[in-house]
Enzyme design. Structure first.
Site, PDB file in Angstrom:
ATOM      1  N   GLY A  95       0.966  -2.514   4.423  1.00 60.09           N
ATOM      2  CA  GLY A  95       1.493  -0.745   3.673  1.00 60.09           C
ATOM      3  C   GLY A  95       2.573  -0.577   4.739  1.00 60.09           C
ATOM      4  O   GLY A  95       4.115  -0.933   4.508  1.00 60.09           O
ATOM      5  N   GLY A 154      -1.421   1.198   9.612  1.00 66.45           N
ATOM      6  CA  GLY A 154      -0.461   1.844  10.744  1.00 66.45           C
ATOM      7  C   GLY A 154      -0.761   1.243  11.955  1.00 66.45           C
ATOM      8  O   GLY A 154      -0.772   1.029  12.768  1.00 66.45           O
ATOM      9  N   SER A 189       0.915  -0.556  -0.131  1.00 66.12           N
ATOM     10  CA  SER A 189       0.016  -0.095   0.577  1.00 66.12           C
ATOM     11  C   SER A 189       0.561   1.220   0.233  1.00 66.12           C
ATOM     12  O   SER A 189       1.482   2.190   1.269  1.00 66.12           O
ATOM     13  CB  SER A 189      -1.054   0.218   0.748  1.00 66.12           C
ATOM     14  OG  SER A 189      -1.269   1.035   0.706  1.00 66.12           O
ATOM     15  N   ASP A 199      -4.968   3.666  -1.774  1.00 62.30           N
ATOM     16  CA  ASP A 199      -5.793   4.166  -0.827  1.00 62.30           C
ATOM     17  C   ASP A 199      -6.182   5.608  -1.627  1.00 62.30           C
ATOM     18  O   ASP A 199      -5.816   6.147  -0.845  1.00 62.30           O
ATOM     19  CB  ASP A 199      -5.466   3.927   0.284  1.00 62.30           C
ATOM     20  CG  ASP A 199      -5.482   2.484   0.914  1.00 62.30           C
ATOM     21  OD1 ASP A 199      -6.148   2.311   0.594  1.00 62.30           O
ATOM     22  OD2 ASP A 199      -3.936   1.786   1.276  1.00 62.30           O
ATOM     23  N   GLY A 254      -2.727  -3.681   9.201  1.00 63.91           N
ATOM     24  CA  GLY A 254      -2.336  -4.383  10.491  1.00 63.91           C
ATOM     25  C   GLY A 254      -1.962  -5.545   9.796  1.00 63.91           C
ATOM     26  O   GLY A 254      -1.705  -6.011  10.777  1.00 63.91           O
ATOM     27  N   MET A 257      -9.019   8.173  -0.671  1.00 64.15           N
ATOM     28  CA  MET A 257      -9.796   8.658   0.981  1.00 64.15           C
ATOM     29  C   MET A 257     -10.231  10.230   0.185  1.00 64.15           C
ATOM     30  O   MET A 257      -9.576  10.865   0.262  1.00 64.15           O
ATOM     31  CB  MET A 257      -8.971   8.447   1.862  1.00 64.15           C
ATOM     32  CG  MET A 257      -8.102   7.567   1.969  1.00 64.15           C
ATOM     33  SD  MET A 257      -6.982   7.352   3.781  1.00 64.15           S
ATOM     34  CE  MET A 257      -7.309   5.735   3.759  1.00 64.15           C
ATOM     35  N   MET A 279     -11.774  -5.550   5.403  1.00 65.38           N
ATOM     36  CA  MET A 279     -10.663  -5.070   5.751  1.00 65.38           C
ATOM     37  C   MET A 279     -10.147  -5.503   7.121  1.00 65.38           C
ATOM     38  O   MET A 279     -11.402  -5.715   8.244  1.00 65.38           O
ATOM     39  CB  MET A 279     -12.021  -3.475   6.061  1.00 65.38           C
ATOM     40  CG  MET A 279     -11.768  -2.926   5.176  1.00 65.38           C
ATOM     41  SD  MET A 279     -10.416  -2.571   4.356  1.00 65.38           S
ATOM     42  CE  MET A 279      -9.458  -1.224   5.532  1.00 65.38           C
ATOM     43  N   MET A 339     -11.600   4.562  -0.813  1.00 63.89           N
ATOM     44  CA  MET A 339     -13.260   5.571   0.389  1.00 63.89           C
ATOM     45  C   MET A 339     -13.454   6.351   0.330  1.00 63.89           C
ATOM     46  O   MET A 339     -13.437   6.836   0.770  1.00 63.89           O
ATOM     47  CB  MET A 339     -11.692   4.735   1.508  1.00 63.89           C
ATOM     48  CG  MET A 339     -11.603   3.665   1.967  1.00 63.89           C
ATOM     49  SD  MET A 339     -10.093   3.261   3.221  1.00 63.89           S
ATOM     50  CE  MET A 339      -8.507   3.363   1.238  1.00 63.89           C
ATOM     51  N   ASP A 379      -6.674  -6.738   4.229  1.00 62.72           N
ATOM     52  CA  ASP A 379      -6.048  -4.993   4.777  1.00 62.72           C
ATOM     53  C   ASP A 379      -6.381  -4.354   5.693  1.00 62.72           C
ATOM     54  O   ASP A 379      -7.413  -3.721   6.250  1.00 62.72           O
ATOM     55  CB  ASP A 379      -6.681  -4.127   2.857  1.00 62.72           C
ATOM     56  CG  ASP A 379      -6.083  -2.454   3.031  1.00 62.72           C
ATOM     57  OD1 ASP A 379      -4.965  -2.953   3.757  1.00 62.72           O
ATOM     58  OD2 ASP A 379      -6.994  -1.960   2.608  1.00 62.72           O
ATOM     59  N   HIS A 391      -1.918  -1.310  -4.169  1.00 63.22           N
ATOM     60  CA  HIS A 391      -2.187  -1.259  -3.298  1.00 63.22           C
ATOM     61  C   HIS A 391      -2.448   0.296  -3.043  1.00 63.22           C
ATOM     62  O   HIS A 391      -1.734   0.878  -3.264  1.00 63.22           O
ATOM     63  CB  HIS A 391      -2.748  -1.679  -2.300  1.00 63.22           C
ATOM     64  CG  HIS A 391      -3.922  -1.414  -1.504  1.00 63.22           C
ATOM     65  ND1 HIS A 391      -5.106  -2.063  -1.856  1.00 63.22           N
ATOM     66  CD2 HIS A 391      -4.249  -0.795  -0.365  1.00 63.22           C
ATOM     67  CE1 HIS A 391      -5.991  -2.296  -1.278  1.00 63.22           C
ATOM     68  NE2 HIS A 391      -5.318  -1.121  -0.347  1.00 63.22           N
ATOM     69  N   HIS A 449      -8.008   1.476  -3.952  1.00 62.40           N
ATOM     70  CA  HIS A 449      -9.286   0.897  -2.955  1.00 62.40           C
ATOM     71  C   HIS A 449      -9.682   1.942  -2.942  1.00 62.40           C
ATOM     72  O   HIS A 449      -9.273   2.954  -2.277  1.00 62.40           O
ATOM     73  CB  HIS A 449      -8.915   0.548  -1.906  1.00 62.40           C
ATOM     74  CG  HIS A 449      -9.138   0.051  -0.745  1.00 62.40           C
ATOM     75  ND1 HIS A 449      -8.564  -0.176   0.270  1.00 62.40           N
ATOM     76  CD2 HIS A 449     -10.618  -0.132  -0.155  1.00 62.40           C
ATOM     77  CE1 HIS A 449      -9.560  -0.033   1.894  1.00 62.40           C
ATOM     78  NE2 HIS A 449     -10.431  -0.443   0.508  1.00 62.40           N
ATOM     79  N   GLY A 459      -8.685   4.251   6.824  1.00 58.27           N
ATOM     80  CA  GLY A 459      -8.808   5.199   7.022  1.00 58.27           C
ATOM     81  C   GLY A 459      -7.336   6.060   7.094  1.00 58.27           C
ATOM     82  O   GLY A 459      -6.759   6.300   7.194  1.00 58.27           O
ATOM     83  N   PHE A 460      -6.821   5.758   7.730  1.00 56.28           N
ATOM     84  CA  PHE A 460      -5.426   5.369   8.207  1.00 56.28           C
ATOM     85  C   PHE A 460      -4.190   4.150   8.175  1.00 56.28           C
ATOM     86  O   PHE A 460      -5.039   2.798   8.079  1.00 56.28           O
ATOM     87  CB  PHE A 460      -5.165   5.865  10.245  1.00 56.28           C
ATOM     88  CG  PHE A 460      -6.005   7.237  10.117  1.00 56.28           C
ATOM     89  CD1 PHE A 460      -4.854   7.667   9.643  1.00 56.28           C
ATOM     90  CD2 PHE A 460      -7.445   7.559  10.321  1.00 56.28           C
ATOM     91  CE1 PHE A 460      -5.724   9.793   9.863  1.00 56.28           C
ATOM     92  CE2 PHE A 460      -7.893   7.838  10.625  1.00 56.28           C
ATOM     93  CZ  PHE A 460      -7.078   9.322   9.999  1.00 56.28           C
TER      94      PHE A 460
HETATM   95  C1  DX5 Z   1      -6.069   1.858   5.354  1.00 54.40           C
HETATM   96  C2  DX5 Z   1      -5.916   1.349   3.966  1.00 54.40           C
HETATM   97  C3  DX5 Z   1      -4.857   0.585   3.850  1.00 54.40           C
HETATM   98  C4  DX5 Z   1      -3.447   0.644   4.746  1.00 54.40           C
HETATM   99  C5  DX5 Z   1      -2.918  -0.388   5.496  1.00 54.40           C
HETATM  100  O1  DX5 Z   1      -7.488   2.487   5.389  1.00 54.40           O
HETATM  101  O2  DX5 Z   1      -7.240   0.738   3.423  1.00 54.40           O
HETATM  102  O3  DX5 Z   1      -4.922   0.166   2.689  1.00 54.40           O
HETATM  103  O4  DX5 Z   1      -3.056   1.874   4.053  1.00 54.40           O
HETATM  104  O5  DX5 Z   1      -1.828   0.160   6.185  1.00 54.40           O
HETATM  105  P1  DX5 Z   1      -1.322  -0.677   7.113  1.00 54.40           P
HETATM  106  O6  DX5 Z   1      -0.327  -1.921   6.136  1.00 54.40           O
HETATM  107  O7  DX5 Z   1       0.632   0.797   7.245  1.00 54.40           O
HETATM  108  O8  DX5 Z   1      -1.701  -1.292   8.318  1.00 54.40           O
HETATM  109 ZN    ZN Z   2      -6.594   0.407   1.362  1.00 53.09          ZN
END
Ligand code: DX5
Ligand code: ZN
Length: 221
Positions: free
Chosen positions: A196, A144, A7, A34, A176, A36, A136, A67, A174, A32, A65, A141-142
Site C-alpha cells: 500500500g 502503514g 492496496s 481492503d 508493511g 473493512m 497477514m 475484513m 499483506d 488489492h 480482501h 485494520g490499517f
Molecule cells: C491492512 C490491509 C492492507 C494494507 C496494507 O489491514 O489488509 O492491505 O492496505 O498497507 P501497507 O502496505 O501500507 O501496510
Molecule cells: Zn489487505
C-alpha cells in the site's frame, strides 16, 4: 515470478482513477481492495460500489480482501462488482469449506487470510479448495504499519503445507511490505506482494516493482 498487488487503501481518494492508472502503468499485476466493516477490524473502508468503480477503471484482476464479519452475506455482491479473487478471514466464517464453495460457485477464485495469531492448521481440510493464502504480516485494520518479521516463518510453514498437499495455491503477504523487506518475504515463499503505502507514497512505484522483480529473478538462478 512475483506479482504486485497495490492496496488502494493507500491511494489518494480524490484522485483514485489517476492513482490506479499510475499503478497499472508502473507494472502492477493485480489491485488489492481492503474491505473493512468496523467490526471485524476497527477501521471502515469501502464496499462493493467502489470495487465496481475500480473494475470499470482497470483491466487488472481485482484481489478483494474481506475484513468483515460473516462475509458469506456479501459473496454475490462482490462477484457482481467484479472481484476476481475473494479472500475471507478464516476466523470470520462458520464453515470455511462451505464459504470457499460459495465463492467458487459465484465464479471467483477463493482466498483464505490468516491473522497474525491464526495458525495455518485452520487451512487443513480444505487445502484443495484454496486458490490463495493471504498471510497477514500486520494486525489487519490499517495501512502503514510495520511488518512483523516473525510472520515470515508462517509463510514458510504455509508453503510447506500447500506444496506437501500438492496445492498450487498462491501465497500472498499483506501489511508493511516495503522495498527493504519484500525479498525476505519472497525467500520465505511469498509470490504475491500486497503493497500500500510503499507504492502509493512513492514517486516511482515502477522502479520499486522492477527492482524487486529483478532481485527475485536473480535469486531463482
Ligand atoms: C491492512 C490491509 C492492507 C494494507 C496494507 O489491514 O489488509 O492491505 O492496505 O498497507 P501497507 O502496505 O501500507 O501496510
Ligand atoms: Zn489487505
Amino acid at each position: 515470478m512475483i506479482r504486485f498487488s497495490p492496496s488502494i487503501l493507500a491511494c489518494d481518494y480524490m484522485n483514485m482513477g489517476k492513482d490506479i492508472d499510475r499503478m497499472e502503468q508502473a507494472g502492477a499485476d493485480w489491485l488489492h481492495l481492503d474491505i473493512m466493516d468496523g467490526l471485524f477490524v476497527p477501521n471502515i473502508s469501502f464496499g462493493p460500489a467502489v470495487v465496481s468503480a475500480v473494475d470499470m477503471q482497470s483491466n487488472l484482476p481485482l484481489d478483494v480482501h474481506l475484513m468483515i464479519v460473516d462475509p458469506d452475506r456479501y459473496i454475490d455482491a462482490f462477484a457482481k462488482a467484479g472481484a476476481d479473487y475473494l479472500t475471507v478471514h478464516a476466523e470470520a466464517v462458520k464453515d470455511l469449506s462451505q464459504t470457499l464453495d460459495s465463492i467458487h460457485a459465484a465464479g471467483m477464485k477463493a482466498g483464505v487470510s490468516l491473522k497474525p495469531a491464526t495458525e495455518p492448521s485452520v487451512l487443513e481440510g480444505c487445502l484443495s479448495k484454496i486458490d490463495l493464502v493471504l498471510v497477514m504480516t500486520v494486525e489487519p485494520g490499517f495501512g502503514g504499519q510495520k511488518l512483523m518479521p516473525e510472520m515470515l516463518n508462517k509463510v514458510s510453514v504455509v508453503e510447506r503445507m500447500l506444496r506437501g498437499a500438492g496445492s498450487g495455491a498462491l501465497i500472498e503477504v499483506d501489511g508493511g511490505v516495503t522495498m527493504d523487506n519484500a525479498m525476505q518475504a519472497v525467500q520465505a515463499g511469498a509470490e504475491v506482494l500486497v503493497m500500500g503505502t510503499a507504492l502509493f507514497n512513492s514517486a516511482n512505484p515502477g522502479n520499486i516493482m522492477s527492482m524487486l522483480r529483478a532481485a527475485s529473478e536473480g535469486a531463482e538462478k
